[in-house]
Design an enzyme around this catalytic site. Structure first.
Site, PDB file in Angstrom:
ATOM      1  N   SER A 176       0.794  -1.226   0.000  1.00 43.07           N
ATOM      2  CA  SER A 176       0.000   0.000   0.000  1.00 43.07           C
ATOM      3  C   SER A 176       0.825   1.274   0.000  1.00 43.07           C
ATOM      4  O   SER A 176       0.369   2.303  -0.483  1.00 43.07           O
ATOM      5  CB  SER A 176      -0.957   0.002   1.194  1.00 43.07           C
ATOM      6  OG  SER A 176      -0.250  -0.150   2.408  1.00 43.07           O
ATOM      7  N   HIS A 204      -5.499  -3.136  -2.752  1.00 41.44           N
ATOM      8  CA  HIS A 204      -5.156  -2.161  -3.797  1.00 41.44           C
ATOM      9  C   HIS A 204      -5.039  -2.776  -5.185  1.00 41.44           C
ATOM     10  O   HIS A 204      -4.722  -2.073  -6.140  1.00 41.44           O
ATOM     11  CB  HIS A 204      -3.836  -1.460  -3.430  1.00 41.44           C
ATOM     12  CG  HIS A 204      -3.922  -0.740  -2.123  1.00 41.44           C
ATOM     13  ND1 HIS A 204      -4.374   0.560  -2.012  1.00 41.44           N
ATOM     14  CD2 HIS A 204      -3.652  -1.150  -0.861  1.00 41.44           C
ATOM     15  CE1 HIS A 204      -4.361   0.912  -0.745  1.00 41.44           C
ATOM     16  NE2 HIS A 204      -3.928  -0.103  -0.012  1.00 41.44           N
ATOM     17  N   LYS A 236     -11.775   1.172  -1.757  1.00 46.20           N
ATOM     18  CA  LYS A 236     -10.756   1.709  -2.673  1.00 46.20           C
ATOM     19  C   LYS A 236     -11.336   1.710  -4.087  1.00 46.20           C
ATOM     20  O   LYS A 236     -12.177   2.531  -4.381  1.00 46.20           O
ATOM     21  CB  LYS A 236      -9.467   0.918  -2.482  1.00 46.20           C
ATOM     22  CG  LYS A 236      -9.000   1.127  -1.033  1.00 46.20           C
ATOM     23  CD  LYS A 236      -7.758   0.437  -0.657  1.00 46.20           C
ATOM     24  CE  LYS A 236      -7.296   0.858   0.721  1.00 46.20           C
ATOM     25  NZ  LYS A 236      -8.051   0.313   1.853  1.00 46.20           N
TER      26      LYS A 236
HETATM   27  N1  PMP Z   1      -5.433  -3.641   3.823  1.00 44.02           N
HETATM   28  C1  PMP Z   1      -4.715  -2.747   3.131  1.00 44.02           C
HETATM   29  C2  PMP Z   1      -3.568  -3.226   2.295  1.00 44.02           C
HETATM   30  C3  PMP Z   1      -5.047  -1.391   3.187  1.00 44.02           C
HETATM   31  O1  PMP Z   1      -4.324  -0.499   2.531  1.00 44.02           O
HETATM   32  C4  PMP Z   1      -6.140  -0.995   3.994  1.00 44.02           C
HETATM   33  C5  PMP Z   1      -6.602   0.442   4.110  1.00 44.02           C
HETATM   34  N2  PMP Z   1      -5.714   1.411   3.913  1.00 44.02           N
HETATM   35  C6  PMP Z   1      -6.827  -1.962   4.711  1.00 44.02           C
HETATM   36  C7  PMP Z   1      -6.464  -3.273   4.599  1.00 44.02           C
HETATM   37  C8  PMP Z   1      -7.960  -1.603   5.612  1.00 44.02           C
HETATM   38  O2  PMP Z   1      -9.139  -1.507   4.863  1.00 44.02           O
HETATM   39  P1  PMP Z   1     -10.332  -0.641   5.421  1.00 44.02           P
HETATM   40  O3  PMP Z   1      -9.990   0.782   5.107  1.00 44.02           O
HETATM   41  O4  PMP Z   1     -11.539  -1.127   4.687  1.00 44.02           O
HETATM   42  O5  PMP Z   1     -10.406  -0.896   6.884  1.00 44.02           O
END
Ligand code: PMP
Length: 391
Positions: A176, A204, A236
């Site tokens: 991420s 992502h 996303k």
């Molecule tokens: N996994 C990854 C790789 C993320 O980037 C994120 C959010 N930034 C999450 C999980 C968490 O997802 P959520 O925002 O739906 O809690």
């Protein structure tokens, strides 16, 4: 004894690590209103431009009229409604897995899946750069927890050889904060040859990656026997909110029975599931979004190379510009903002010390001229930073 919060906060400020929340006063999109000013934004995860799509909004409205607003209860009590069920079936079909299970957030999906599968006596092996929710999940599970160097299949193999109990290899699909891909074919090979399972959080990757947006597993042509636990988030590229875990019928039943973040929380609003059903349809059918996004990524990378920016090895919409020092990352973000462009600085502890960066994210909602505007602003600001000696 007292809580010395003031000192903790002051330390953060002194280290240039204090975080602020920009106040968004508009919907998501290339042009946003933030802290009272219109800015061209390159920092949302709305990769396909669906967060503000008229059909998705209409599906939400129609869903609220038909099903009301609140989920009302947890799924196992009386909160599991027809739209949730239909969305789960559509997500199973999309991922090519027997079943999918909806969670309220990606954070909860990761906590739920890992803690339901593992306990003391088991082993969880995680990429060092995994998302915080995966790391927290591993720690919370009580399993033996070990992090392997980023994408290092050989090091993973050594750890697998020492693993005890049920063993789960856990990785982001697209990392991420760096934007690079997990070396899934190699990781899965090592895991499979030793009877370990692989869990991939492709928050992502779903949407931008794969011929039909099926994410990293589609990109690499991997199946259920390679990746037993597949996680996607809906906030996303889907443009809505929530998350899902896809896998075998047995896996999903295990999560329904044992995943505490699934069991002990109110279901997401049914209308949200209606909106996601619509965005899933757009994600699957409107290939031009992925193609346009890929063209923008190429345009940005070519332009950035001409300017001499330090980009990372990423072919995804996440295109971080490595700065290093936190204060300089903030300075670059501020210089861009003075030119009407919003890109957030990402600093420790989100990334490693000395690797602060500007996390540029591109979206199918951007056009080429907007990417050019970003490049022009970077061309003007980057030398100012280089002169300061830190970039
Ligand atoms: N996994 C990854 C790789 C993320 O980037 C994120 C959010 N930034 C999450 C999980 C968490 O997802 P959520 O925002 O739906 O809690």
């Amino acid at each position: 004894m007292s809580f010395d919060l003031a000192s903790r906060l002051a330390e953060r400020r002194v280290a240039d690590l204090y975080r602020q929340r920009p106040l968004l006063d508009s919907p998501q999109g290339p042009l946003v209103r933030v802290d009272g000013r219109e800015l061209l934004a390159f920092c949302s995860n709305d990769y396909l431009g669906l967060a503000n799509h008229p059909l998705v909004i209409e599906a939400w409205r129609a869903g609220a009229r038909r099903w009301g607003v609140g989920g009302g209860a947890s799924h196992l009590v009386i909160g599991h409604s027809t739209p949730h069920h239909e969305l789960e079936e559509a997500l199973a079909d999309f991922t090519g897995r027997p079943r999918a299970l909806l969670f309220s957030t990606g954070y909860m999906a990761n906590l739920g899946a890992v803690t339901a599968l593992l306990g003391p006596g088991d082993t969880v092996l995680e990429d060092r750069l995994n998302h915080a929710s995966l790391l927290d999940a591993g720690l919370l599970s009580g399993a033996r927890f070990s992090r392997y160097p980023h994408n290092d299949a050989a090091s993973l193999a050594t750890r697998l050889d020492k693993a005890r109990g049920d063993t789960l290899v856990v990785s982001d699909g697209v990392f991420s904060m760096d934007g690079d891909l997990a070396d899934l074919p190699a990781l899965c090979r090592e895991a499979r040859s030793r009877g370990a399972w692989v869990m991939v959080d492709d928050a992502h990757g779903f949407g931008p990656l794969g011929a039909s947006g099926g994410g990293i597993v589609e990109h690499f042509g991997l199946g259920q026997d390679d990746v037993q636990v597949l996680v996607g988030t809906l906030g996303k590229a889907f443009g809505t909110a929530g998350a899902f875990v896809a896998g075998s019928d047995e896996l999903i039943e295990t999560l329904v029975q044992f995943a505490r973040p699934y069991i002990y929380t109110t279901s997401q609003p049914p209308a949200l599931a209606c909106a996601t059903l619509q965005s899933l349809q757009l994600l699957r059918s409107e290939h031009w979004r992925r193609e346009h996004l890929a063209a923008l990524i190429r345009r940005f990378r070519d332009g950035a190379a001409r300017i001499g920016l330090s980009l990372m090895d990423s072919t995804t919409p996440i295109q971080p510009i490595l700065v290093g020092d936190s204060a300089r990352a903030l300075q670059l973000s501020q210089l861009l903002r003075e030119r009407g462009i919003l890109v957030t600085a990402i600093r420790p502890p989100t990334v490693a010390m000395g690797s602060a960066r500007l996390r540029v994210t591109l979206s199918a909602a951007h056009d080429g001229a907007q990417v050019d505007r970003l490049l022009e602003a970077l061309a003007a600001c980057w030398p100012l930073l280089v002169e300061a000696g830190d970039a």
